[in-house]
Design a protein around this motif. Structure first.
Motif, mmCIF file in Angstrom:
data_model
loop_
_atom_site.group_PDB
_atom_site.id
_atom_site.type_symbol
_atom_site.label_atom_id
_atom_site.label_comp_id
_atom_site.label_asym_id
_atom_site.label_seq_id
_atom_site.Cartn_x
_atom_site.Cartn_y
_atom_site.Cartn_z
ATOM 1 N N THR A 81 0.849 -1.183 0.000
ATOM 2 C CA THR A 81 0.000 0.000 0.000
ATOM 3 C C THR A 81 0.887 1.237 0.000
ATOM 4 N N ASP A 82 0.673 2.111 -0.953
ATOM 5 C CA ASP A 82 1.441 3.356 -1.066
ATOM 6 C C ASP A 82 1.129 4.248 0.126
ATOM 7 N N LYS A 83 2.157 4.693 0.842
ATOM 8 C CA LYS A 83 1.963 5.525 2.033
ATOM 9 C C LYS A 83 1.389 6.884 1.704
ATOM 10 N N ASN A 84 1.704 7.418 0.515
ATOM 11 C CA ASN A 84 1.241 8.750 0.144
ATOM 12 C C ASN A 84 -0.191 8.754 -0.380
ATOM 13 N N THR A 85 -0.524 7.788 -1.234
ATOM 14 C CA THR A 85 -1.842 7.791 -1.875
ATOM 15 C C THR A 85 -2.810 6.805 -1.253
ATOM 16 N N GLY A 86 -2.300 5.818 -0.522
ATOM 17 C CA GLY A 86 -3.160 4.791 0.051
ATOM 18 C C GLY A 86 -3.567 3.725 -0.955
ATOM 19 N N GLY A 87 -3.124 3.875 -2.201
ATOM 20 C CA GLY A 87 -3.474 2.921 -3.243
ATOM 21 C C GLY A 87 -2.572 1.693 -3.238
ATOM 22 N N GLN A 88 -3.063 0.639 -3.845
ATOM 23 C CA GLN A 88 -2.277 -0.584 -3.976
ATOM 24 C C GLN A 88 -1.230 -0.418 -5.072
ATOM 25 N N ARG A 89 -0.024 -0.863 -4.811
ATOM 26 C CA ARG A 89 1.068 -0.820 -5.782
ATOM 27 C C ARG A 89 1.607 -2.231 -5.928
ATOM 28 N N SER A 90 2.238 -2.496 -7.056
ATOM 29 C CA SER A 90 2.844 -3.807 -7.259
ATOM 30 C C SER A 90 4.055 -3.672 -8.158
ATOM 31 N N ARG A 91 4.935 -4.687 -8.077
ATOM 32 C CA ARG A 91 6.138 -4.698 -8.893
ATOM 33 C C ARG A 91 6.545 -6.157 -9.101
ATOM 34 N N PRO A 92 6.854 -6.507 -10.353
ATOM 35 C CA PRO A 92 7.345 -7.864 -10.586
ATOM 36 C C PRO A 92 8.802 -7.985 -10.139
ATOM 37 N N THR A 93 9.142 -9.115 -9.545
ATOM 38 C CA THR A 93 10.496 -9.388 -9.078
ATOM 39 C C THR A 93 10.845 -10.825 -9.452
ATOM 40 N N ILE A 94 12.088 -11.027 -9.836
ATOM 41 C CA ILE A 94 12.562 -12.369 -10.136
ATOM 42 C C ILE A 94 13.289 -12.899 -8.907
ATOM 43 N N LYS A 95 12.776 -13.987 -8.323
ATOM 44 C CA LYS A 95 13.450 -14.650 -7.196
ATOM 45 C C LYS A 95 14.445 -15.625 -7.804
ATOM 46 N N VAL A 96 15.731 -15.313 -7.665
ATOM 47 C CA VAL A 96 16.794 -16.056 -8.334
ATOM 48 C C VAL A 96 17.151 -17.305 -7.536
ATOM 49 N N ASP A 97 17.149 -18.442 -8.242
ATOM 50 C CA ASP A 97 17.569 -19.707 -7.651
ATOM 51 C C ASP A 97 18.986 -20.071 -8.085
ATOM 52 N N ARG A 98 19.359 -19.625 -9.279
ATOM 53 C CA ARG A 98 20.673 -19.975 -9.833
ATOM 54 C C ARG A 98 21.294 -18.758 -10.491
ATOM 55 N N LEU A 99 22.559 -18.494 -10.173
ATOM 56 C CA LEU A 99 23.301 -17.360 -10.711
ATOM 57 C C LEU A 99 24.536 -17.873 -11.426
ATOM 58 N N GLU A 100 24.753 -17.417 -12.660
ATOM 59 C CA GLU A 100 25.948 -17.765 -13.424
ATOM 60 C C GLU A 100 26.725 -16.484 -13.718
ATOM 61 N N LEU A 101 28.002 -16.473 -13.376
ATOM 62 C CA LEU A 101 28.871 -15.343 -13.695
ATOM 63 C C LEU A 101 29.411 -15.584 -15.100
ATOM 64 N N LEU A 102 29.099 -14.707 -16.037
ATOM 65 C CA LEU A 102 29.454 -14.892 -17.442
ATOM 66 C C LEU A 102 30.496 -13.885 -17.882
ATOM 67 N N GLY A 103 31.051 -14.100 -19.048
ATOM 68 C CA GLY A 103 32.026 -13.156 -19.581
ATOM 69 C C GLY A 103 33.397 -13.367 -18.961
ATOM 70 N N SER A 104 34.313 -12.518 -19.368
ATOM 71 C CA SER A 104 35.683 -12.599 -18.872
ATOM 72 C C SER A 104 35.994 -11.342 -18.072
ATOM 73 N N LYS A 105 37.195 -11.257 -17.525
ATOM 74 C CA LYS A 105 37.588 -10.059 -16.792
ATOM 75 C C LYS A 105 37.615 -8.847 -17.707
ATOM 76 N N ARG A 106 37.995 -9.053 -18.975
ATOM 77 C CA ARG A 106 38.001 -7.940 -19.929
ATOM 78 C C ARG A 106 36.584 -7.471 -20.242
ATOM 79 N N ASP A 107 35.620 -8.393 -20.108
ATOM 80 C CA ASP A 107 34.231 -8.091 -20.432
ATOM 81 C C ASP A 107 33.561 -7.245 -19.354
#
Length: 118
Positions: A81-107
């Motif tokens: 609930t938004d403290k200023n307006t009292g309205g409902q707010r929402s936001r999509p979030t990705i709950k990460v189960d697996r993380l891969e570090l990609l690229g190289s140090k130069r990248d």
């Protein structure tokens, strides 16, 4: 049967935000910029990532702004609930189960992502 799986490859849009709780749990919040091929726009799509435990610790230690990463997780919708307006707010979030570090140090180019939009 239901399926809620998200796979993304993109660049960290900011330094990871690490939160340590008194219970010993660790939370990492991180924006992810994913380029989408389009004729009309070269702007990335932005995703809010949430990681817990060992995955959060790895992200906190090794991910920097601009670093190429891959993630696998599930989509969740946070609501409040938004403290200023009292309205409902929402936001999509990705709950990460697996993380891969990609690229190289130069990248590891912090200038590759122009910053997370406020």
């Amino acid at each position: 049967m239901s399926l809620n799986v998200v796979n993304l490859v993109g660049r960290a849009g900011a330094a990871p935000e690490i939160i340590h709780f008194q219970s010993g749990s660790v939370l990492c919040k991180l924006p992810l910029a994913v380029n989408r091929l389009s004729r009309n726009s070269d702007q990335p799509d932005w995703f809010n990532l949430e990681m817990w435990g060992k995955t959060a610790e790895v992200a906190g230690n090794y991910v920097q702004k601009g670093k190429l990463i891959g993630i696998q997780g599930s989509l969740k919708i946070e609501t409040w609930t938004d403290k200023n307006t009292g309205g409902q707010r929402s936001r999509p979030t990705i709950k990460v189960d697996r993380l891969e570090l990609l690229g190289s140090k130069r990248d590891n180019d912090p200038g590759a992502v122009s910053g997370y939009p406020e």
